[in-house]
Design a protein around this motif. Sequence first.
Motif, short mmCIF file in Angstrom:
data_model
loop_
_atom_site.label_atom_id
_atom_site.label_comp_id
_atom_site.label_asym_id
_atom_site.label_seq_id
_atom_site.Cartn_x
_atom_site.Cartn_y
_atom_site.Cartn_z
N HIS B 436 0.86 -1.18 0.00
CA HIS B 436 0.00 0.00 0.00
C HIS B 436 0.90 1.25 0.00
O HIS B 436 1.74 1.39 0.88
CB HIS B 436 -0.87 -0.01 1.25
N PRO B 437 0.70 2.14 -0.98
CA PRO B 437 1.57 3.32 -1.02
C PRO B 437 1.53 4.15 0.27
O PRO B 437 2.54 4.72 0.68
CB PRO B 437 1.01 4.12 -2.21
N ALA B 474 -2.16 22.73 -0.09
CA ALA B 474 -2.80 22.48 1.21
C ALA B 474 -3.91 21.44 1.08
O ALA B 474 -4.09 20.59 1.96
CB ALA B 474 -3.37 23.79 1.75
N ARG B 475 -4.61 21.43 -0.03
CA ARG B 475 -5.71 20.48 -0.18
C ARG B 475 -5.21 19.03 -0.15
O ARG B 475 -5.85 18.15 0.43
CB ARG B 475 -6.48 20.76 -1.48
N LEU B 476 -4.06 18.82 -0.77
CA LEU B 476 -3.49 17.46 -0.75
C LEU B 476 -3.01 17.11 0.66
O LEU B 476 -3.28 16.02 1.18
CB LEU B 476 -2.34 17.35 -1.76
N SER B 477 -2.30 18.04 1.25
CA SER B 477 -1.78 17.78 2.59
C SER B 477 -2.92 17.53 3.57
O SER B 477 -2.88 16.58 4.36
CB SER B 477 -0.93 18.98 3.01
N GLU B 478 -3.94 18.34 3.48
CA GLU B 478 -5.09 18.15 4.38
C GLU B 478 -5.81 16.84 4.07
O GLU B 478 -6.27 16.14 4.98
CB GLU B 478 -6.06 19.33 4.24
N GLY B 479 -5.90 16.52 2.79
CA GLY B 479 -6.55 15.27 2.41
C GLY B 479 -5.79 14.07 2.94
O GLY B 479 -6.38 13.10 3.45
N LEU B 480 -4.48 14.13 2.86
CA LEU B 480 -3.68 13.01 3.37
C LEU B 480 -3.81 12.89 4.89
O LEU B 480 -3.95 11.79 5.43
CB LEU B 480 -2.21 13.18 2.96
N ALA B 612 -7.70 13.04 -6.78
CA ALA B 612 -7.20 12.43 -8.01
C ALA B 612 -6.36 13.40 -8.84
O ALA B 612 -5.37 13.01 -9.47
CB ALA B 612 -8.36 11.89 -8.84
N ASP B 613 -6.72 14.67 -8.83
CA ASP B 613 -5.98 15.63 -9.65
C ASP B 613 -4.65 16.01 -9.04
O ASP B 613 -3.85 16.69 -9.69
CB ASP B 613 -6.85 16.88 -9.86
N LEU B 614 -4.39 15.60 -7.81
CA LEU B 614 -3.17 16.04 -7.13
C LEU B 614 -2.16 14.92 -6.90
O LEU B 614 -1.09 15.15 -6.34
CB LEU B 614 -3.54 16.65 -5.76
N HIS B 620 -2.45 6.96 -7.35
CA HIS B 620 -3.84 7.21 -6.98
C HIS B 620 -4.70 5.97 -7.25
O HIS B 620 -5.51 5.57 -6.41
CB HIS B 620 -4.40 8.42 -7.73
N ALA B 621 -4.47 5.37 -8.39
CA ALA B 621 -5.29 4.21 -8.75
C ALA B 621 -5.04 3.05 -7.79
O ALA B 621 -5.98 2.36 -7.38
CB ALA B 621 -4.97 3.78 -10.19
#
Lengths: 660, 660
Positions: B436-437, B474-480, B612-614, B620-621
Amino acid sequence: MPLPVPVLPEGVDPAWLPPAAFRAIGGRRTLIRGSASLVETVHGEVAEACRRFGGRVERDGPDGGAYDLVLALGAGGLGDEGFSCVREGGTTTVTASGGRGLLYGLFHVVRLGADAFRGERAREIHRPALALRMLDHWDNVAVHPVMGQVERGYAGGSLFWDDGRARGDLERVRAYGRLLAACGINAVAVNNVNVHATEARLLTDRIGEVAEIAGALRPYGIRTHLSVSFAAPVVLGRLSTADPLDGAVRDWWAQVTRRVYEAIPDFGGYVVKADSEGQPGPFAYGRSHADGANLLAAALEPFGGTVHWRAFVYDHHQDWRDRTTDRARAAHDHFVPLDGEFAANAVLQVKHGPMDFQAREPVSPLIGAVPRTRLAVELQATQEYTGQQRHVCWLGPMWSEVLRFRPASGATVGETARGGLVAVSNAGADPFWTGHPLAQANLYTFGRLAWRPDAGPREVLGEWIALTFPGAPARLSEGLHAVLDGSWRTYEKYTAPLGVGFMVQPGHHYGPSVDGYEYSPWGTYHFADRDGVGVDRSVARGTGYAGQYGKPWSELYESPGTCPDELLLFFHHVPYGHVLKSGKTVIQHIYDTHFEGVEEVAEASRVWTGLADLVEPGRHARVAELYEEQLRCAREWRDQINSYFFRKSGVPDARGRRIH
Amino acid sequence: MPLPVPVLPEGVDPAWLPPAAFRAIGGRRTLIRGSASLVETVHGEVAEACRRFGGRVERDGPDGGAYDLVLALGAGGLGDEGFSCVREGGTTTVTASGGRGLLYGLFHVVRLGADAFRGERAREIHRPALALRMLDHWDNVAVHPVMGQVERGYAGGSLFWDDGRARGDLERVRAYGRLLAACGINAVAVNNVNVHATEARLLTDRIGEVAEIAGALRPYGIRTHLSVSFAAPVVLGRLSTADPLDGAVRDWWAQVTRRVYEAIPDFGGYVVKADSEGQPGPFAYGRSHADGANLLAAALEPFGGTVHWRAFVYDHHQDWRDRTTDRARAAHDHFVPLDGEFAANAVLQVKHGPMDFQAREPVSPLIGAVPRTRLAVELQATQEYTGQQRHVCWLGPMWSEVLRFRPASGATVGETARGGLVAVSNAGADPFWTGHPLAQANLYTFGRLAWRPDAGPREVLGEWIALTFPGAPARLSEGLHAVLDGSWRTYEKYTAPLGVGFMVQPGHHYGPSVDGYEYSPWGTYHFADRDGVGVDRSVARGTGYAGQYGKPWSELYESPGTCPDELLLFFHHVPYGHVLKSGKTVIQHIYDTHFEGVEEVAEASRVWTGLADLVEPGRHARVAELYEEQLRCAREWRDQINSYFFRKSGVPDARGRRIH
């Protein structure tokens, strides 16, 4: 030329054909008459007996009082396998129309022993009730990473295959054929119904190996069958489809089958597990199982072969949350609509119960429900769910109950099985053939019940005892009956109760795990909760399975009040306090049978110990060791089952015994 | 000569060292000063960064404003691994006493990124809290018939071994060492603690293969350790005994160990699993585990090596009927009496909990109870019981709770682990290293917590995100953070409740089976009945395990009223109606957490979809696919656990949700 009797490898048990079993014949004068290859087998048997016991055998001489025994081809009307036997004027005469009949007649005289040569005997005619009496070997050619050399095998390696190759030594296979002939078996499928990549090739470039086995079995009247993959045209033939209605596929099977018969002129036919537990089948092409079976039937038909098409088709990816789907319904649902569509040489091979060889199941409702279909009934001699040849569990009484059961059609199961009786073999390369020395009795009993489905199992067991332990004193014979007669009921007592089944360890299926299959995709549930246990298969409230039977069974099974106790949890979900016909509650029945089962194993073990002076030390020791394991395992069953249901029900044992 | 940076094989993920992580350094002027082999590693890293980003690196020039970054060996007093970092007058200066310190200082600057070169920075001194920060690889050399190439491995094959042989390609091992150094790990044991026949020989005739691995890891400051069999003198040396007090045995180990150090001069030492789950040990000779450990310690002592002696000793043939024996007690019972008897270079390696890496366990009472013993704490990065790298389960918060826990001694676990912090590795030959990544975050977090056990795990996760996704918006960091921060609690919610543990499928341990280990010999029970569930480990009424803790924990755990909710069923058997501190009953807590857990997985999956866009498409897949499996499996957990307890308790869900 008389065919020499096979020589057993050093250390291999002679099972029910020890030399002493031939004493009565071997000390006498025998005349053999007739010409057929199997007559040479008969001649070889008698010659070997005479060599050992000082008698004399002659060939094709004149009749007369000079002979104690005459074995003669002659009279017609008995079929290929029947024989007559009579004793007059001091001569016992066996007459048969064909070589197989003469061979079976010889073994009949062996079973009679000295009685065959006493006084007078009225003429008796013996014919097998079923033309096909078959063993299916679930033997892999290559060792399977999970299932091993023999799938569900508990008797060492395979008699035919060893780690990818055919065994070079066919003498053991000949000896196996001889044992099978002596109990009446006349067909063997030499590989697993789950046909993996290596095994698929037996059909084509490795058919020569099958031909060698067939050659070894032929002198004992046994035809060889082969399990094949429905996907063979794709896997082996590089076609793009295995569609049964595709012309190229039909041609491929026709050509391949012709080559099989070139190699094995008396080849029996194919066995197919299709659309079952991951095996390929006609569903992939939108075709019916009749289409699938008829494809192979057409290829076999010119040569007199038969396809055995297994009815073990069900959804093995079921959702345990879904209580409306019922695996028990599957065979009937799938195959009744196809009745009448199968070719004459296609046999629908149906497991005796609707699930999978549990210690207790009702008879499959498919049996008797397809009158226009040739149907074979499949039993399981290998003890997958009945102790794996570490437990004594003589299956004669179970099989006999099945064969004497009368579906709504009125005929018994034995009479309905026009396509034959089949058992998954319990034999392997083990020195005792069957792992547990007493499991030989299952193999023998199967053969004899296939010959005569209405035979009394206890009488058959008596034959096995008399042959296996020649000259056994009454104490030994009684002791063997004591440990074997009730062993299936004992096993049933200490395992899953009242027909509910499948409370086994997943995967290998040995030992208890009450919830092992409860939340699985296999369709094998008991639905125990704090209030009750069992599967409602009634029409009124349940899955409707009970309605697949004709009357009177559909009515009998429909209600908990009329359903036989031993099948109650198979058909109904009842409270723990439900009172059985025995007068006990379900929960008290569970406790009582589990305590009793263990006590019965302990008692059987004691009986066996007491036979030490009457049984060869090696055999006695092996059985004694296995009883230790059986007793350990039976206690584990008792304690897990009782603890599970005590924890769930909260009902204490009425007799205050310790439950954990 | 600067050491070239290892080249990743095509398709292998750079994990937390993508080239862009070096952008801030690579675009600047750097001076490197000092002489030590690891200085060449540092030089190589900076040179590669400059090659990519256009900066400049010089060696051993004079100080001065001409440099943005100075990496210099020099100041004493920082130990081999410490470093200082300061920024004054436009120059950032890292000083270390030794090569490892300089390497860690470099990676510190990498983590700081552009911030390292802004304004002024007061001098900070960084030293690892623990001298040993180790990964144990449960890698087999030969593929084990049951456990495979890597026991409990969920990340492809082994980085070191392939089907019996050492992997020829050491470039991947070098890259692995680099990743480990960048998070602070300094020791690796290269084979499974269950030492099978092939693996045993690594100690002797195959030591050259270990030496090659050691050579690949050494430039990144990593010492190599070896798991050995206590029976090696018998198995490899053909002695008749492995008795630790036998002179010939001591001589054998001394000689073998000398040859190990001839091959690997900086060899770290041995790891031993003795008298545990079938592995041989000193009990066979009537000796203590101190005798056993000291035998190997004596052999290693002349060379500065250490023996890691695992405390995972318990009876794995327990009788489930016996409620007095308690596996959780075993390590404390076995090892507390030996405190003070272990040699100075013997480290007692203790699993963090008393059982076996469940999603929730109390801290082992052995930790803090052996003040005169060097103790290492063992964590499990490989997710054997936490989703097997198919589920997102970031373990940082769990490990941090463990490390910050204060046993009765007053010091934290992190402070008590003087012998180091160890994790079972979750890395393998998988292109993402960890299957798992997102499981990479566990490996990174382990290293950083080993360096600084009191670090905030969320802050460490932030480092991992910043390194792995350079320039993440920030959106990616917050998402993670959204999908990782609470993932352990989510996993805990949908699996075994309230600390009871072990409701897993036997053998492979993936997916639910509530009773899977309930009637087994493994000592792992929940004792659920119709009235309640849990294990009474109190002193007053239970196994006495709670009394193995000092105060206040022994008192706190003793009573259901004071025991923390999340450990309630580990310490107590309570009725389903028992009211938790949360105000919910136990049964309602079970229902609620299981519904919530699944909802949280679904929500995390939705969050991931929105990223997905980040995220690169391949990564992602893969995560998206794994979320499908996690969601399927979480639903299965929910439904099986809820159904099991509903069927047993009969208590309906207060919110009326569907339970099967």
